[in-house]
Design an enzyme around this catalytic site. Structure first.
Site, PDB file in Angstrom:
ATOM      1  N   ARG A   1       0.821  -1.212   0.000  1.00  0.00           N
ATOM      2  CA  ARG A   1       0.000   0.000   0.000  1.00  0.00           C
ATOM      3  C   ARG A   1       0.856   1.263   0.000  1.00  0.00           C
ATOM      4  O   ARG A   1       0.501   2.252   0.653  1.00  0.00           O
ATOM      5  CB  ARG A   1      -0.925   0.025   1.231  1.00  0.00           C
ATOM      6  CG  ARG A   1      -1.880  -1.142   1.318  1.00  0.00           C
ATOM      7  CD  ARG A   1      -3.011  -0.943   0.308  1.00  0.00           C
ATOM      8  NE  ARG A   1      -4.102  -1.841   0.603  1.00  0.00           N
ATOM      9  CZ  ARG A   1      -5.277  -1.439   1.089  1.00  0.00           C
ATOM     10  NH1 ARG A   1      -5.517  -0.190   1.318  1.00  0.00           N
ATOM     11  NH2 ARG A   1      -6.220  -2.318   1.318  1.00  0.00           N
TER      12      ARG A   1
ATOM     13  N   ARG B   1      -3.709   6.905   0.632  1.00  0.00           N
ATOM     14  CA  ARG B   1      -4.199   8.186   1.159  1.00  0.00           C
ATOM     15  C   ARG B   1      -3.241   8.903   2.089  1.00  0.00           C
ATOM     16  O   ARG B   1      -3.370  10.095   2.328  1.00  0.00           O
ATOM     17  CB  ARG B   1      -5.529   7.961   1.891  1.00  0.00           C
ATOM     18  CG  ARG B   1      -6.692   7.852   0.937  1.00  0.00           C
ATOM     19  CD  ARG B   1      -7.901   7.362   1.662  1.00  0.00           C
ATOM     20  NE  ARG B   1      -7.583   6.093   2.315  1.00  0.00           N
ATOM     21  CZ  ARG B   1      -8.473   5.296   2.885  1.00  0.00           C
ATOM     22  NH1 ARG B   1      -9.719   5.630   2.914  1.00  0.00           N
ATOM     23  NH2 ARG B   1      -8.089   4.165   3.433  1.00  0.00           N
TER      24      ARG B   1
ATOM     25  N   ARG C   1      -6.881  11.927  -6.055  1.00  0.00           N
ATOM     26  CA  ARG C   1      -8.198  11.451  -5.592  1.00  0.00           C
ATOM     27  C   ARG C   1      -9.198  12.577  -5.366  1.00  0.00           C
ATOM     28  O   ARG C   1     -10.398  12.331  -5.315  1.00  0.00           O
ATOM     29  CB  ARG C   1      -8.020  10.625  -4.315  1.00  0.00           C
ATOM     30  CG  ARG C   1      -7.646   9.189  -4.574  1.00  0.00           C
ATOM     31  CD  ARG C   1      -8.841   8.360  -5.036  1.00  0.00           C
ATOM     32  NE  ARG C   1      -9.647   7.944  -3.891  1.00  0.00           N
ATOM     33  CZ  ARG C   1     -10.821   8.439  -3.581  1.00  0.00           C
ATOM     34  NH1 ARG C   1     -11.376   9.372  -4.311  1.00  0.00           N
ATOM     35  NH2 ARG C   1     -11.479   7.984  -2.528  1.00  0.00           N
TER      36      ARG C   1
ATOM     37  N   ASP D   1      -6.659  -2.858  -7.289  1.00  0.00           N
ATOM     38  CA  ASP D   1      -7.244  -3.365  -6.058  1.00  0.00           C
ATOM     39  C   ASP D   1      -7.584  -4.839  -6.233  1.00  0.00           C
ATOM     40  O   ASP D   1      -7.908  -5.263  -7.345  1.00  0.00           O
ATOM     41  CB  ASP D   1      -8.509  -2.598  -5.670  1.00  0.00           C
ATOM     42  CG  ASP D   1      -8.905  -2.886  -4.223  1.00  0.00           C
ATOM     43  OD1 ASP D   1      -8.365  -2.231  -3.320  1.00  0.00           O
ATOM     44  OD2 ASP D   1      -9.716  -3.810  -4.002  1.00  0.00           O
TER      45      ASP D   1
ATOM     46  N   TYR E   1     -14.968 -11.625   0.444  1.00  0.00           N
ATOM     47  CA  TYR E   1     -15.723 -10.416   0.098  1.00  0.00           C
ATOM     48  C   TYR E   1     -16.974 -10.759  -0.709  1.00  0.00           C
ATOM     49  O   TYR E   1     -18.043 -10.186  -0.488  1.00  0.00           O
ATOM     50  CB  TYR E   1     -14.851  -9.431  -0.694  1.00  0.00           C
ATOM     51  CG  TYR E   1     -13.859  -8.693   0.184  1.00  0.00           C
ATOM     52  CD1 TYR E   1     -14.240  -7.565   0.906  1.00  0.00           C
ATOM     53  CD2 TYR E   1     -12.542  -9.126   0.311  1.00  0.00           C
ATOM     54  CE1 TYR E   1     -13.338  -6.889   1.718  1.00  0.00           C
ATOM     55  CE2 TYR E   1     -11.633  -8.464   1.118  1.00  0.00           C
ATOM     56  CZ  TYR E   1     -12.033  -7.345   1.826  1.00  0.00           C
ATOM     57  OH  TYR E   1     -11.151  -6.690   2.635  1.00  0.00           O
TER      58      TYR E   1
HETATM   59  O1  CP3 Z   1       0.019  -1.309  -2.530  1.00  0.00           O
HETATM   60  C1  CP3 Z   1      -0.319  -0.434  -3.351  1.00  0.00           C
HETATM   61  O2  CP3 Z   1       0.092   0.738  -3.304  1.00  0.00           O
HETATM   62  C2  CP3 Z   1      -1.156  -0.867  -4.541  1.00  0.00           C
HETATM   63  C3  CP3 Z   1      -2.537  -0.675  -4.413  1.00  0.00           C
HETATM   64  C4  CP3 Z   1      -3.434  -1.563  -3.553  1.00  0.00           C
HETATM   65  C5  CP3 Z   1      -4.694  -1.092  -3.101  1.00  0.00           C
HETATM   66  N1  CP3 Z   1      -5.365  -2.123  -2.532  1.00  0.00           N
HETATM   67  C6  CP3 Z   1      -5.203   0.281  -3.290  1.00  0.00           C
HETATM   68  C7  CP3 Z   1      -6.324   0.759  -2.465  1.00  0.00           C
HETATM   69  C8  CP3 Z   1      -3.322  -2.879  -3.126  1.00  0.00           C
HETATM   70  C9  CP3 Z   1      -2.139  -3.824  -3.266  1.00  0.00           C
HETATM   71  C10 CP3 Z   1      -4.548  -3.235  -2.505  1.00  0.00           C
HETATM   72  C11 CP3 Z   1      -4.835  -4.587  -1.984  1.00  0.00           C
HETATM   73  C12 CP3 Z   1      -6.073  -4.810  -1.222  1.00  0.00           C
HETATM   74  N2  CP3 Z   1      -7.306  -4.269  -1.405  1.00  0.00           N
HETATM   75  C13 CP3 Z   1      -6.194  -5.740  -0.174  1.00  0.00           C
HETATM   76  C14 CP3 Z   1      -5.090  -6.643   0.275  1.00  0.00           C
HETATM   77  C15 CP3 Z   1      -4.075  -5.873   1.014  1.00  0.00           C
HETATM   78  C16 CP3 Z   1      -4.245  -5.892   2.460  1.00  0.00           C
HETATM   79  O3  CP3 Z   1      -4.342  -4.813   3.050  1.00  0.00           O
HETATM   80  O4  CP3 Z   1      -4.226  -6.988   3.022  1.00  0.00           O
HETATM   81  C17 CP3 Z   1      -7.502  -5.709   0.309  1.00  0.00           C
HETATM   82  C18 CP3 Z   1      -8.057  -6.500   1.461  1.00  0.00           C
HETATM   83  C19 CP3 Z   1      -8.210  -4.779  -0.493  1.00  0.00           C
HETATM   84  C20 CP3 Z   1      -9.652  -4.443  -0.420  1.00  0.00           C
HETATM   85  C21 CP3 Z   1      -9.821  -3.002  -0.133  1.00  0.00           C
HETATM   86  N3  CP3 Z   1      -9.660  -1.967  -1.038  1.00  0.00           N
HETATM   87  C22 CP3 Z   1     -10.164  -2.432   1.109  1.00  0.00           C
HETATM   88  C23 CP3 Z   1     -10.403  -3.197   2.389  1.00  0.00           C
HETATM   89  C24 CP3 Z   1     -10.206  -1.044   0.896  1.00  0.00           C
HETATM   90  C25 CP3 Z   1     -10.615  -0.001   1.886  1.00  0.00           C
HETATM   91  C26 CP3 Z   1      -9.416   0.236   2.731  1.00  0.00           C
HETATM   92  C27 CP3 Z   1      -9.398   1.624   3.240  1.00  0.00           C
HETATM   93  O5  CP3 Z   1      -8.374   1.889   3.866  1.00  0.00           O
HETATM   94  O6  CP3 Z   1     -10.342   2.375   2.995  1.00  0.00           O
HETATM   95  C28 CP3 Z   1      -9.862  -0.782  -0.433  1.00  0.00           C
HETATM   96  C29 CP3 Z   1      -9.732   0.542  -1.070  1.00  0.00           C
HETATM   97  C30 CP3 Z   1      -8.333   0.920  -1.480  1.00  0.00           C
HETATM   98  N4  CP3 Z   1      -7.505   0.097  -2.198  1.00  0.00           N
HETATM   99  C31 CP3 Z   1      -7.675   2.166  -1.275  1.00  0.00           C
HETATM  100  C32 CP3 Z   1      -6.428   2.076  -1.904  1.00  0.00           C
HETATM  101  C33 CP3 Z   1      -5.378   3.146  -2.025  1.00  0.00           C
HETATM  102  C34 CP3 Z   1      -8.264   3.375  -0.586  1.00  0.00           C
HETATM  103  C35 CP3 Z   1      -9.174   3.988  -1.573  1.00  0.00           C
HETATM  104  C36 CP3 Z   1      -9.281   5.490  -1.454  1.00  0.00           C
HETATM  105  O7  CP3 Z   1     -10.165   5.954  -0.731  1.00  0.00           O
HETATM  106  O8  CP3 Z   1      -8.507   6.195  -2.149  1.00  0.00           O
END
Ligand code: CP3
Length: 342
Positions: free
Chosen positions: A24, A28, A37, A73, A150
């Site tokens: 990640r 944000r 964003r 994602d 999910y």
């Molecule tokens: O690592 C990176 O920089 C690449 C991008 C990436 C994202 N999601 C961007 C994202 C990666 C590798 C993921 C993986 C992901 N997504 C996982 C596995 C990683 C982990 O944490 O175990 C999971 C479970 C998800 C599902 C997901 N997507 C969730 C639970 C959320 C909400 C999380 C939150 O903090 O709000 C997302 C949204 C998401 N995916 C964001 C980002 C940058 C936030 C979106 C935003 O509001 O800009």
């Protein structure tokens, strides 16, 4: 042309220093990301290859890490399945029509997922073209269990009751769902590899909720099929959290690099994974909120636990948290490079 240091470490070759990237790393907590964003929604960002490549590359430039991970994602793959994916502000991802029965699962089969994910492949091509040679580009996907959780729960979950209920009550439907996700994920990752991803990570983030016996019967064969179907020669990173009871099984399921969270020390984890694998991890993400001298000490402890053995990729034990101070992340990357130089 020499291989990127990150790829050398994935292959357990000796490296001049321990490579580091952070799960990640684009998100944000980073002002450059928030600026993008402010103009587009999360899904629009993912679906605009130019912007997805831009935030991928910006994170590397800002942090000085050794690898980029394509901005996408793990849930993008479920959108073409027609289950109604939404990323709602604050609540995380929501699936409006969750799967609850074998009949729901049968209906999925008419819908191949990977062909509709061309925007990710295009983002990979653009990011690869924009990155310097020495920076590796990582592709990724969610592992079938974590994606299924999910699809079945309809969002994040605490106890995974619906997921386990389906797994226990209807093992035939579970197998059908796993086979479907294995096929879709294999195609998706091979598409990213064809577009220029030099390593791929499977995020089985929530698989740690399973007992070892359940992992063996309900997950392991499907992970073996998935990993066995990926293009040869491309390192596979197999990551999960809360896997202290499952590390041997994760290694048996496959992967060149096994991701370890911070709840297990690396010097305890590595022999269990086996020294024929590389390991990735495993600083507690909350260490980045600690004073610099504490962060330094904790970083040193992770490096000491890996003992300079070839095949360590430094990372956090899970993703960077929102509100993490960017200067601390930059300092961490410098510390890893400095303290591991050999
Ligand atoms: O690592 C990176 O920089 C690449 C991008 C990436 C994202 N999601 C961007 C994202 C990666 C590798 C993921 C993986 C992901 N997504 C996982 C596995 C990683 C982990 O944490 O175990 C999971 C479970 C998800 C599902 C997901 N997507 C969730 C639970 C959320 C909400 C999380 C939150 O903090 O709000 C997302 C949204 C998401 N995916 C964001 C980002 C940058 C936030 C979106 C935003 O509001 O800009």
């Amino acid at each position: 042309m020499k291989e990127p240091v990150f790829l050398q470490a994935c292959r357990r070759q000796p490296t001049p220093y321990t490579p580091v990237w952070l799960m990640r790393q684009a998100g944000r907590y980073m002002p450059e990301y928030r600026a993008v964003r402010d103009k587009v929604s999360f899904l629009e960002l993912c679906k605009t290859p130019e912007l997805a490549a831009q935030v991928t590359v910006e994170a590397v430039e800002r942090l000085g890490v050794d690898a980029a991970i394509i901005f996408a994602d793990i849930l993008l793959i479920v959108e073409p399945m027609g289950v109604g994916l939404e990323f709602s502000q604050g609540d995380g991802p929501v699936i409006h029509r969750p799967l609850r029965s074998g009949r729901d699962i049968d209906r999925l089969h008419a819908r191949p997922a990977a062909p509709s994910l061309g925007f990710v492949f295009e983002a990979v091509r653009r990011a690869r073209a924009a990155l310097p040679q020495e920076i590796a580009l990582i592709g990724f996907a969610g592992a079938p269990f974590t994606v299924a959780s999910y699809l079945i729960e309809g969002g994040g979950s605490r106890h995974y009751i619906e997921t386990k209920r389906l797994m226990y009550a209807d093992p035939g439907a579970w197998r059908a769902l796993m086979a479907y996700l294995v096929q879709a994920t294999t195609d998706y990752l091979n598409g990213q590899i064809a577009a220029g991803a030099q390593a791929v990570q499977l995020f089985d983030s929530w698989v740690g909720c399973l007992s070892p016996a359940d992992y063996r019967s309900f997950i392991l064969p499907h992970m073996q099929a998935l990993i066995g179907g990926l293009a040869p020669g491309v390192p596979v990173i197999h990551f999960g959290t809360n896997t202290a009871g499952l590390l041997e099984l994760l290694a048996e399921a496959g992967g060149d690099v096994i991701g370890v969270d911070w709840r297990t020390d690396l010097d305890a984890a590595w022999p269990r994974v086996g020294f024929d694998r590389a390991v990735q991890g495993n600083l507690d993400p909350v260490s980045l909120f600690a004073p610099l001298d504490i962060l330094r000490g904790r970083t040193a402890r992770v490096l000491d636990a890996a003992a300079g053995r070839p095949g360590h990729v430094f990372n956090l034990g899970h993703g960077i948290l929102p509100h993490t101070p960017v200067e601390q992340v930059i300092a961490l990357v410098e510390l890893v490079h400095e303290m591991s130089a050999r």
